[in-house]
Design an enzyme around this catalytic site. Structure first.
Site, PDB file in Angstrom:
ATOM      1  N   CYS A   1      -5.789   0.491   7.482  1.00 15.22           N
ATOM      2  CA  CYS A   1      -5.703   0.912   6.273  1.00 15.22           C
ATOM      3  C   CYS A   1      -6.941   1.652   5.727  1.00 15.22           C
ATOM      4  O   CYS A   1      -8.006   1.217   5.648  1.00 15.22           O
ATOM      5  CB  CYS A   1      -5.690  -0.350   5.086  1.00 15.22           C
ATOM      6  SG  CYS A   1      -5.183   0.233   3.754  1.00 15.22           S
TER       7      CYS A   1
ATOM      8  N   ASP B   1       0.476   3.745   1.750  1.00 10.18           N
ATOM      9  CA  ASP B   1       0.495   4.259   3.411  1.00 10.18           C
ATOM     10  C   ASP B   1       1.985   4.570   3.758  1.00 10.18           C
ATOM     11  O   ASP B   1       2.788   3.911   3.612  1.00 10.18           O
ATOM     12  CB  ASP B   1      -0.236   3.104   4.002  1.00 10.18           C
ATOM     13  CG  ASP B   1      -0.389   4.008   5.622  1.00 10.18           C
ATOM     14  OD1 ASP B   1      -1.921   3.845   5.815  1.00 10.18           O
ATOM     15  OD2 ASP B   1       0.341   4.325   6.105  1.00 10.18           O
TER      16      ASP B   1
ATOM     17  N   ARG C   1       3.377   5.019   6.306  1.00  9.37           N
ATOM     18  CA  ARG C   1       3.606   4.158   7.596  1.00  9.37           C
ATOM     19  C   ARG C   1       4.059   2.627   7.451  1.00  9.37           C
ATOM     20  O   ARG C   1       4.473   2.039   8.367  1.00  9.37           O
ATOM     21  CB  ARG C   1       2.543   4.166   8.646  1.00  9.37           C
ATOM     22  CG  ARG C   1       2.088   5.396   9.190  1.00  9.37           C
ATOM     23  CD  ARG C   1       0.473   5.573   9.660  1.00  9.37           C
ATOM     24  NE  ARG C   1      -0.495   5.190   8.885  1.00  9.37           N
ATOM     25  CZ  ARG C   1      -1.846   4.887   9.330  1.00  9.37           C
ATOM     26  NH1 ARG C   1      -2.185   5.183  10.407  1.00  9.37           N
ATOM     27  NH2 ARG C   1      -2.592   4.262   8.473  1.00  9.37           N
TER      28      ARG C   1
ATOM     29  N   HIS D   1      -1.870  -3.945   5.504  1.00  7.81           N
ATOM     30  CA  HIS D   1      -1.415  -3.348   6.713  1.00  7.81           C
ATOM     31  C   HIS D   1      -2.747  -3.189   7.514  1.00  7.81           C
ATOM     32  O   HIS D   1      -3.719  -2.734   7.017  1.00  7.81           O
ATOM     33  CB  HIS D   1      -0.577  -2.313   6.673  1.00  7.81           C
ATOM     34  CG  HIS D   1      -1.151  -0.956   6.070  1.00  7.81           C
ATOM     35  ND1 HIS D   1      -1.869  -0.016   6.834  1.00  7.81           N
ATOM     36  CD2 HIS D   1      -1.679  -0.648   4.783  1.00  7.81           C
ATOM     37  CE1 HIS D   1      -2.358   0.943   6.005  1.00  7.81           C
ATOM     38  NE2 HIS D   1      -2.215   0.249   4.593  1.00  7.81           N
TER      39      HIS D   1
ATOM     40  N   CYS E   1       0.888  -1.188   0.085  1.00 10.37           N
ATOM     41  CA  CYS E   1       0.173  -0.193   0.138  1.00 10.37           C
ATOM     42  C   CYS E   1       0.938   1.122  -0.033  1.00 10.37           C
ATOM     43  O   CYS E   1       1.997   1.259   0.502  1.00 10.37           O
ATOM     44  CB  CYS E   1      -1.022  -0.062   1.152  1.00 10.37           C
ATOM     45  SG  CYS E   1      -2.368   1.367   1.386  1.00 10.37           S
TER      46      CYS E   1
HETATM   47 ZN   LIG Z   1      -3.363   0.984   3.019  1.00  5.75          ZN
END
Ligand SMILES: [Zn+2]
Length: 192
Positions: free
Chosen positions: A98, A36, A38, A95, A34
């Protein structure tokens, strides 16, 4: 970012400096994850430059009709590595927490509340459809179901089937992992 990069480059770490005559990269792993912020693959796996070939998009969707991810997967499997044999592992990494999974859960639950003109709505169509089939703790279960679905789709894709038919390349494995934001740990879902 630029000043931190200058500090990093000044360390002249021999494991990342590339000889200008050496044009090849030889990663053994492709990571599909993803977008993301993090879940930075190289940081959470303590990897070095050259270790991981990466494709990240919102919700880490693999769709064989989408050229960006398909180019990355084909390139990773066929065109990189020692003697162009490509990577030996593809890891599909979802993760917890999300945002895309929350959006898809909400859209499945309350379709009239989402703006269907947004690219996000179009892009996440497969995830919204999948959300409609998931019960219980919907967002959490959707995250796992989505990892499984991308592993399945990859396993049925042309470049993967070609690799599995090729006796001259090292074995190719596809794995599904979940990254837990609260612990920083990657969990193997054992769906290889
Ligand atoms: Zn995500």
């Amino acid at each position: 970012l630029l000043s931190r990069n200058a500090e990093w480059a000044a360390t002249k770490d021999p494991t990342f400096l590339v000889d200008s005559s050496d044009r090849d990269q030889r990663p053994r792993v492709m990571w599909i994850g993803c977008s993301d912020s993090r879940v930075p693959e190289s940081v959470v796996t303590r990897s070095r430059p050259g270790d991981i070939f990466v494709h990240r998009n919102v919700a880490k969707l693999f769709n064989p009709d989408e050229d960006s991810v398909m180019t990355a997967v084909t390139f990773a499997i066929e065109d990189i590595g020692l003697n162009n044999v490509g990577v030996e592992h593809i890891v599909v990494v979802g993760h917890t927490n999300c945002g895309a999974a929350s959006y898809a859960s909400d859209a499945a639950e309350n379709p009239s509340a989402v703006d269907r003109r947004r690219p996000m709505y179009r892009w996440l169509q497969p995830l919204i459809r999948l959300a409609g089939t998931v019960t219980g703790k919907r967002t959490q279960n959707l995250i796992i179901a989505n990892i499984q679905e991308q592993v399945d789709k990859l396993a049925q894709s042309e470049p993967v089937i070609r690799a599995w038919d090729n006796p001259n390349r090292p074995a190719l494995q596809i794995h599904g992992w979940l990254y837990e934001l609260s612990t920083g740990l990657l969990r193997d879902l054992e769906i290889t």
